[in-house]
Design a protein around this motif. Sequence first.
Motif, PDB file in Angstrom:
ATOM      1  N   ALA A   1      -3.178   2.262  -3.829  1.00 47.28           N
ATOM      2  CA  ALA A   1      -2.740   3.613  -3.474  1.00 47.28           C
ATOM      3  C   ALA A   1      -3.941   4.307  -2.849  1.00 47.28           C
ATOM      4  O   ALA A   1      -5.065   4.193  -3.364  1.00 47.28           O
ATOM      5  N   ILE A   2      -3.710   4.970  -1.736  1.00 46.30           N
ATOM      6  CA  ILE A   2      -4.814   5.660  -1.066  1.00 46.30           C
ATOM      7  C   ILE A   2      -4.382   7.101  -0.805  1.00 46.30           C
ATOM      8  O   ILE A   2      -3.242   7.345  -0.394  1.00 46.30           O
ATOM      9  N   CYS A   3      -5.273   8.028  -1.112  1.00 48.11           N
ATOM     10  CA  CYS A   3      -4.948   9.445  -0.948  1.00 48.11           C
ATOM     11  C   CYS A   3      -6.112  10.114  -0.212  1.00 48.11           C
ATOM     12  O   CYS A   3      -7.185  10.290  -0.781  1.00 48.11           O
ATOM     13  N   GLN A   4      -5.871  10.438   1.037  1.00 45.12           N
ATOM     14  CA  GLN A   4      -6.922  11.059   1.861  1.00 45.12           C
ATOM     15  C   GLN A   4      -6.698  12.572   1.897  1.00 45.12           C
ATOM     16  O   GLN A   4      -5.735  13.053   2.505  1.00 45.12           O
TER      17      GLN A   4
ATOM     18  N   VAL B   1       0.823  -1.211   0.000  1.00 40.85           N
ATOM     19  CA  VAL B   1       0.000   0.000   0.000  1.00 40.85           C
ATOM     20  C   VAL B   1       0.855   1.258   0.000  1.00 40.85           C
ATOM     21  O   VAL B   1       1.824   1.360   0.761  1.00 40.85           O
ATOM     22  N   LEU B   2       0.449   2.220  -0.844  1.00 37.47           N
ATOM     23  CA  LEU B   2       1.063   3.546  -0.845  1.00 37.47           C
ATOM     24  C   LEU B   2       0.044   4.546  -0.306  1.00 37.47           C
ATOM     25  O   LEU B   2      -1.063   4.668  -0.839  1.00 37.47           O
TER      26      LEU B   2
ATOM     27  N   THR C   1       3.805   2.135   2.732  1.00 42.74           N
ATOM     28  CA  THR C   1       4.719   3.247   2.474  1.00 42.74           C
ATOM     29  C   THR C   1       3.909   4.536   2.484  1.00 42.74           C
ATOM     30  O   THR C   1       2.853   4.612   1.858  1.00 42.74           O
ATOM     31  N   GLY C   2       4.395   5.548   3.198  1.00 43.96           N
ATOM     32  CA  GLY C   2       3.747   6.867   3.182  1.00 43.96           C
ATOM     33  C   GLY C   2       4.669   7.869   2.528  1.00 43.96           C
ATOM     34  O   GLY C   2       5.878   7.889   2.815  1.00 43.96           O
TER      35      GLY C   2
ATOM     36  N   ILE D   1       0.384   8.205 -10.028  1.00 45.69           N
ATOM     37  CA  ILE D   1      -0.207   7.191  -9.135  1.00 45.69           C
ATOM     38  C   ILE D   1      -0.523   5.929  -9.965  1.00 45.69           C
ATOM     39  O   ILE D   1      -0.260   4.812  -9.537  1.00 45.69           O
ATOM     40  N   ARG D   2      -1.055   6.136 -11.174  1.00 45.52           N
ATOM     41  CA  ARG D   2      -1.337   5.005 -12.062  1.00 45.52           C
ATOM     42  C   ARG D   2      -0.046   4.226 -12.365  1.00 45.52           C
ATOM     43  O   ARG D   2      -0.019   3.012 -12.376  1.00 45.52           O
ATOM     44  N   ARG D   3       1.040   4.960 -12.608  1.00 45.91           N
ATOM     45  CA  ARG D   3       2.322   4.310 -12.962  1.00 45.91           C
ATOM     46  C   ARG D   3       2.809   3.389 -11.843  1.00 45.91           C
ATOM     47  O   ARG D   3       3.300   2.288 -12.108  1.00 45.91           O
ATOM     48  N   VAL D   4       2.673   3.820 -10.580  1.00 50.08           N
ATOM     49  CA  VAL D   4       3.248   3.016  -9.488  1.00 50.08           C
ATOM     50  C   VAL D   4       2.306   1.896  -9.038  1.00 50.08           C
ATOM     51  O   VAL D   4       2.682   1.094  -8.186  1.00 50.08           O
ATOM     52  N   LEU D   5       1.078   1.857  -9.610  1.00 50.70           N
ATOM     53  CA  LEU D   5       0.153   0.756  -9.302  1.00 50.70           C
ATOM     54  C   LEU D   5       0.329  -0.346 -10.333  1.00 50.70           C
ATOM     55  O   LEU D   5       0.499  -0.068 -11.527  1.00 50.70           O
TER      56      LEU D   5
END
Length: 289
Positions: free
Chosen positions: A132-135, A65-66, A89-90, A151-155
Amino acid sequence: MEDSSDDRALASGSFAKEEFGMARDAFQLARGAATAYEQQKVVAIFRPLAEATLAVVGISDEDVVLDVACGTGIVSRVLHQHSPKAAITGLDLNEGMIATARAVTSQQPDAYRWEVGDVTSMPFADGAFTVAICQQGLQFFPDEASAMNEIRRVLRPGGRFILTVWAEPPRFFIALAEAIGRHVSSQDATRSLAPFTYPGLDAIPALLRSSGFAEVRSSDLTIDRVIRDPETSIPLEIKGNPVGPAVTARGEGVMADIVSDVLSSCRDLVHGSDLISPQTARLFTAIAV
Ligand SMILES: C[S@@+](CC[C@H](N)C(=O)[O-])C[C@H]1O[C@@H](n2cnc3c(N)ncnc32)[C@H](O)[C@@H]1O
């Protein structure tokens, strides 16, 4: 309020973006702001939102998870409680936020990896993550399309993106903005609402699709923002907001006037020693193709 170009920039959220960007060059200031953020905002709303989001999206121990724009890492910390074996990872632009994330997780150094970095150019391999989660980060990104593409690239293909963005200004912040408008300036009033008035909210599904995501879904989550002991907590709320320095610079008398005005406007939201203001986030989920 007057319709100055500053007001229009503020309404678009660009001053909030600038504020977070500037924090990168002002480590001591950022560190103080990150501490206020952790003590007030995380307790009042970002932990409850993380809990509500993770309760509906279901992330497992097998996930990698990112946590994008992780701030002080509250999504990562709640996730670790739910799924202690998930690799987490944050990443955040703001060194003060990452320093605080490291400090509050120092007892479990192996459970998290923390990185200072920009969402538009992340130090991760293609397909490194399953989730990937972005709050509440998108409002602050200078270039949302570049952020989504990255974000798409690292998923990995089939990986999930989970995103929350405030859907409307909550009552408490409307009262706060009105008080700041009376005692500080109309520009700072508008600026204080920037995280809740993201102008691109309705365009997010199209942005996700054009960035290589499919199965885009959205729903609303309403969370109670609980402000305990408001007379003590409202100044901390203000100090953790982009307008904190402008309000603090006016002195303690102005801060006290703002607190008094907010309490008077929000009398019906006070329950015992807490002020409770419902706050609605839009939750988007999408699959990387
Ligand atoms: C409202 S905070 C949310 C933090 C965290 N997700 C939470 O729920 O507490 C927004 C965060 O976005 C970060 N941010 C802003 N622009 C960024 C960028 N270009 N890249 C990475 N992080 C960014 C800020 O430093 C800040 O920590």
